[in-house]
Design an enzyme around this catalytic site. Structure first.
Site, PDB file in Angstrom:
ATOM      1  N   LYS A 198      29.617 -39.983  -9.643  1.00 38.06           N
ATOM      2  CA  LYS A 198      27.685 -40.278  -9.391  1.00 38.06           C
ATOM      3  C   LYS A 198      27.909 -41.857  -9.553  1.00 38.06           C
ATOM      4  CE  LYS A 198      26.043 -36.714  -8.459  1.00 38.06           C
ATOM      5  NZ  LYS A 198      24.945 -35.271  -8.406  1.00 38.06           N
ATOM      6  N   ARG A 250      28.750 -30.263 -14.312  1.00 36.84           N
ATOM      7  CA  ARG A 250      29.411 -30.209 -13.061  1.00 36.84           C
ATOM      8  C   ARG A 250      30.448 -30.808 -12.770  1.00 36.84           C
ATOM      9  NH1 ARG A 250      29.200 -31.779  -7.922  1.00 36.84           N
ATOM     10  NH2 ARG A 250      29.817 -30.221  -6.459  1.00 36.84           N
TER      11      ARG A 250
END
Ligand code: HH2
Length: 313
Positions: A246, A281
């Site tokens: 991210k 994840r």
């Protein structure tokens, strides 16, 4: 979220080292092979398969169904407990995809993976897509809009499927425009606890909670939430952390290209795993397996000092 006495989950977590802590998810009806629960110790992995042309993290590499199925099988073989299949990018600024298009992307991939015994979650905000994916063999629903739509709760309850409840502020198109919270950890924790209570009351068999790293959060918000992993894990449900590749990691580590952020991802995920995250994840399952195995072995030395120095190294 604030109390003088730590809640029961936090006391249990303090007694048990992270790699020995047991986590359970109940699946009364949807697990391949007819099993009714998943049970694991430490942090397990949810591998990411984006059946999209525009995901921030992999830019369409698995947009074709055959490529997506191959990627899902590889992630499962590398040790993913769950493979998460999504047909809509939720990166900041992404436009919504209509239900027919999302169904056309995910259903063949979900069906092919489930047929081969993979535990599949469907990453969707749409109750219709969730319902059809569960009918096609998905075992659980990963809803980045945090079960905002009561029809999503009804779909999971009717199918007997667990739900991943993600905190997201606003919508992907606008969520990164000046996000603000009174107290990000307290606000996110309160949202997740309330949504979990509503889901369980409505008959959803179990829930996973996720603070939604990057979903309407600044770099400081993301850091505060990762740091608060023990507090969020103490809400009493398996906690999922999804920091993989991210942009806040890119900002912190100075890495503009998402695919080059594996080392930064591992640093964030190991921090979360060692503080009680039950699921990570991830795009890179094999690398996480290596890192978690070494972290667990090293932290295990604290419990077994007499073994220090034995064995070959
Ligand atoms: N992040 C993304 C998508 N789904 N689900 C959960 N539970 N937690 C997350 O943090 C999360 C998620 C975004 O990552 P990615 O799927 O790689 O990108 P895109 O949304 O662009 O497809």
């Amino acid at each position: 979220m604030t109390s003088a006495r730590p809640p029961a989950g936090e006391r249990a977590a303090a007694r048990e080292p992270w790699h020995a802590a047991e986590h359970v998810l109940r699946f009364p009806r949807t697990l391949p092979g007819g099993a009714t629960e998943l049970r694991w110790r430490g942090a397990a992995l949810m591998g990411v398969v984006n059946v999209t042309p525009d995901s921030f993290s992999d830019g369409g590499a698995t947009y074709a169904a055959e490529a997506a199925v191959a990627a899902g099988l590889r992630l499962a073989a590398e040790g993913a407990l769950i493979v998460d299949v999504g047909g809509e990018s939720t990166r900041p600024g992404a436009a919504a995809v209509d239900a027919d298009e999302e169904l056309a992307r995910v259903l063949p991939v979900v069906a092919a993976l489930a047929e081969r015994g993979v535990v599949v979650s469907v990453d969707t905000r749409k109750p219709l897509v969730a319902e059809r994916a569960l009918a096609a063999g998905a075992a659980l629903v990963n809803d980045v809009s945090g079960l905002r739509d009561p029809r999503m709760v009804a779909v999971c309850a009717a199918a007997g499927a667990p739900a991943v409840i993600v905190h997201m502020r606003g919508e992907p198109a606008t969520m990164q425009q000046d996000p603000r919270y009174d107290d990000v950890v307290a606000d996110v924790g309160a949202y997740l606890a309330a949504a979990a209570g509503r889901a369980l009351d409505a008959g959803v068999p179990s829930v996973v909670l996720d603070a939604g790293i990057g979903f309407g959060k600044t770099v400081e918000h993301n850091l505060a939430l990762l740091h608060a992993t023990p507090r969020l894990a103490a809400l009493g449900h398996p906690l999922l952390v999804g920091a993989s590749r991210k942009s806040f990691l890119g900002r912190l580590a100075g890495v503009p290209e998402p695919k080059d952020r594996l080392a930064a991802t591992l640093a964030a995920h190991l921090h979360a795993a060692r503080r009680g995250a039950a699921l990570l994840r991830v795009h890179d399952v094999a690398a996480h397996r290596q890192a978690l195995a070494v972290a667990a072995a090293l932290d295990g030395q604290e419990d077994a000092p007499e073994r220090r120095g034995s064995g070959r190294g």
